[in-house]
Design an enzyme around this catalytic site. Structure first.
Site, PDB file in Angstrom:
ATOM      1  N   ARG A 156       0.811  -1.216   0.000  1.00 53.69           N
ATOM      2  CA  ARG A 156       0.000   0.000   0.000  1.00 53.69           C
ATOM      3  C   ARG A 156       0.845   1.267   0.000  1.00 53.69           C
ATOM      4  NH1 ARG A 156      -3.190   1.846  -2.662  1.00 53.69           N
ATOM      5  NH2 ARG A 156      -4.101  -0.243  -2.607  1.00 53.69           N
ATOM      6  N   LYS A 189       1.542  24.231  -3.674  1.00 51.76           N
ATOM      7  CA  LYS A 189       0.274  23.609  -3.277  1.00 51.76           C
ATOM      8  C   LYS A 189       0.419  22.087  -3.337  1.00 51.76           C
ATOM      9  CE  LYS A 189      -2.294  27.644  -4.859  1.00 51.76           C
ATOM     10  NZ  LYS A 189      -3.212  28.213  -5.861  1.00 51.76           N
ATOM     11  N   LYS A 221       4.398  38.807  -3.421  1.00 54.53           N
ATOM     12  CA  LYS A 221       3.023  38.663  -3.883  1.00 54.53           C
ATOM     13  C   LYS A 221       2.168  39.804  -3.336  1.00 54.53           C
ATOM     14  CE  LYS A 221       1.463  34.688  -4.822  1.00 54.53           C
ATOM     15  NZ  LYS A 221       0.846  33.331  -4.788  1.00 54.53           N
ATOM     16  N   GLU A 255       5.003  39.714  -8.248  1.00 55.05           N
ATOM     17  CA  GLU A 255       3.684  39.443  -8.814  1.00 55.05           C
ATOM     18  C   GLU A 255       3.021  40.733  -9.282  1.00 55.05           C
ATOM     19  OE1 GLU A 255       0.247  36.713  -7.184  1.00 55.05           O
ATOM     20  OE2 GLU A 255      -0.003  38.726  -6.335  1.00 55.05           O
ATOM     21  N   ASP A 285      -0.495  37.580 -13.106  1.00 57.65           N
ATOM     22  CA  ASP A 285      -1.508  36.776 -12.424  1.00 57.65           C
ATOM     23  C   ASP A 285      -2.918  37.093 -12.927  1.00 57.65           C
ATOM     24  OD1 ASP A 285      -2.314  34.882 -10.406  1.00 57.65           O
ATOM     25  OD2 ASP A 285      -3.055  36.595  -9.251  1.00 57.65           O
TER      26      ASP A 285
END
Length: 348
Positions: A156, A189, A221, A255, A285
């Protein structure tokens, strides 16, 4: 073997005495699998030492061995594999194969060797596919031989890593092909604890890695800009920090969300009084295709450009034609569909 019982994956070593006593009465019947078209078998302990077909990305503190250890440990706790212990005699030898149940790109082969070696280095393994190879539905691409307990102990954990990594690699390959000439990147992410395997799978699929974490690139950002007061203040502060800490090799990405912000960055690049030497990339963006193409033209190759936002298989080709250097997509790792792979065992 002694090797099989001294490592984390040794079910017998973890089992209560009453369960260990029961194993000799268990059944050794398991489902049959067709033999893989194997090349020479190799001990997992030796296979784990081979250089991977595609090298893992670097992380200064992450340990793949520790990630494997944790995955194996959570599966048996302080008890053991009571399914194997109650049904299969410890001495049972088995052959197992890995079967692709969908088309895709294989990833996690090198890591699978390390998992097998951690459980039982005397299990032998042969692969007909390596990381980065395409697999088709019905392909049998790996054969393992050894103690049934060892193979099933690894099953597994091995499949969890391989199915996830292969899913990431498969989607990356599709997006990278569609994005050309732009290069596909992932983001941060990723699943907590799986940062490096997730990003490794992107490399296997033909993409490139964005920053590994918060430590290896400054990414200014919208929230950094808001807290700093302006793009200019954030850029000045970032350069001052790099200079004060002798971080000459660290780059800065800024950004932008509008053409007005693009104009601000260009003005900073043109201003000899502002140090922008570390600014190597500008993110565009959630911009329209027209604005991205215009921004690329305005920067004129002075910095790399990265498109981000609304990146899907349906949109990525058009984005790639705007002239951006990179296209980043969080979906590569946060919305992955695992590639269906099964492990099938027969007893010798």
């Amino acid at each position: 073997s002694a090797a099989a019982t001294r490592v984390l994956g040794a079910s017998a070593a973890r089992a209560p005495a009453r369960l260990r006593a029961q194993t000799s009465r268990g059944s050794s019947a398991v489902s049959r699998a067709s033999a893989a078209p194997s090349s020479d078998m190799m001990r997992a302990g030796d296979a784990a030492l081979l250089p991977p077909a595609i090298a893992a990305p670097h992380h200064p503190t992450y340990s793949i061995a520790e990630a494997i250890r944790a995955a194996l440990e959570e599966d048996i706790a302080d008890v053991g594999d009571i399914s194997c212990l109650s049904t299969i005699p410890l001495e049972t030898e088995s052959t197992a194969t890995l079967l692709a149940k969908a088309d895709g790109v294989l990833a996690g082969q090198a890591l699978a060797n390390q998992i097998l070696a951690a459980v039982d280095p005397d299990v032998t393994v042969a692969w007909t596919k390596k990381d980065g190879d395409s697999v088709k539905y019905g392909d049998v691409f790996c054969e393992m031989r050894g103690k049934a307990h060892s193979i099933l102990r690894a099953e597994r954990v091995l499949l969890n890593f391989m199915q996830r990594m292969s899913g990431i690699a498969t989607l990356t390959r599709k997006m990278a092909d569609a994005a050309a000439p732009a290069t596909m990147l992932e983001t941060r992410k990723t699943v907590p604890g799986l940062r490096l395997p997730d990003k490794w799978a992107v490399l296997v699929g033909g993409g490139k890695n964005h920053r590994m974490g918060l430590f290896d690139m400054i990414m200014i950002k919208d929230n950094h800009i808001a807290a700093s007061g302006s793009i200019e203040a954030a850029v000045r502060n970032a350069h001052a920090y790099l200079q004060a800490n002798a971080m000459d090799d660290v780059k800065i990405e800024v950004e932008t969300r509008t053409m007005d912000e693009v104009a601000v960055v260009i003005a900073l690049l043109d201003d000899e009084a502002v140090d922008t030497s570390a600014v190597s990339r500008v993110m565009l963006d959630n911009m329209s295709l027209e604005d991205m193409a215009e921004a690329v033209r305005m920067f004129g190759g002075r910095v790399e450009t990265e498109a981000s936002g609304n990146v899907t298989l349906e949109t990525v080709h058009a984005i790639g034609q705007t002239g951006v250097t990179f296209i980043s997509s969080g979906a590569l790792t946060h919305s992955v569909t695992a590639l269906d792979i099964s492990l099938n065992v027969e007893t010798r």
